[in-house]
Design a protein around this motif. Sequence first.
Motif, PDB file in Angstrom:
ATOM      1  N   ARG A 170       2.695   1.694  -3.301  1.00 56.23           N
ATOM      2  CA  ARG A 170       1.798   2.205  -4.349  1.00 56.23           C
ATOM      3  C   ARG A 170       1.647   3.720  -4.234  1.00 56.23           C
ATOM      4  O   ARG A 170       1.475   4.409  -5.227  1.00 56.23           O
ATOM      5  CB  ARG A 170       0.437   1.521  -4.228  1.00 56.23           C
ATOM      6  N   GLU A 171       1.738   4.235  -3.029  1.00 57.13           N
ATOM      7  CA  GLU A 171       1.643   5.678  -2.795  1.00 57.13           C
ATOM      8  C   GLU A 171       3.012   6.362  -2.834  1.00 57.13           C
ATOM      9  O   GLU A 171       3.132   7.519  -2.453  1.00 57.13           O
ATOM     10  CB  GLU A 171       0.967   5.938  -1.450  1.00 57.13           C
TER      11      GLU A 171
ATOM     12  N   TRP B 160       0.844  -1.204   0.000  1.00 53.35           N
ATOM     13  CA  TRP B 160       0.000   0.000   0.000  1.00 53.35           C
ATOM     14  C   TRP B 160       0.879   1.255   0.000  1.00 53.35           C
ATOM     15  O   TRP B 160       0.673   2.174  -0.782  1.00 53.35           O
ATOM     16  CB  TRP B 160      -0.905  -0.034   1.224  1.00 53.35           C
TER      17      TRP B 160
END
Length: 96
Positions: A47-48, A44
């Motif tokens: 991905r950011e 997560w």
Amino acid sequence: MKEKVIEIAGKAWWALGEMGETNAGGLARKIKEKEDLVNLALGWLAREDKVSFSVKRNKVLFSLVAPELQAFKNIYQNTPTNTSKNNGKRRRLRLI
């Protein structure tokens, strides 16, 4: 499940700011979460664009990218610590 991964991502972000570079197992132990959930949280964060990866001695290591590390330092420096409350003095616990 999504909410849990988001919660762990926040814990992982904070722990990476404190620890610097570490592997998923060390991070999982630090934040007291299961390693598979930590891996989801790292995905997560990746991905950011908040974490970077490197390989050393056949281990994948994670760390915050420079802007995120700076953001962590800005937040951490503005957080009061126990030493500031005690004016830098250590207290001894007296046993009776």
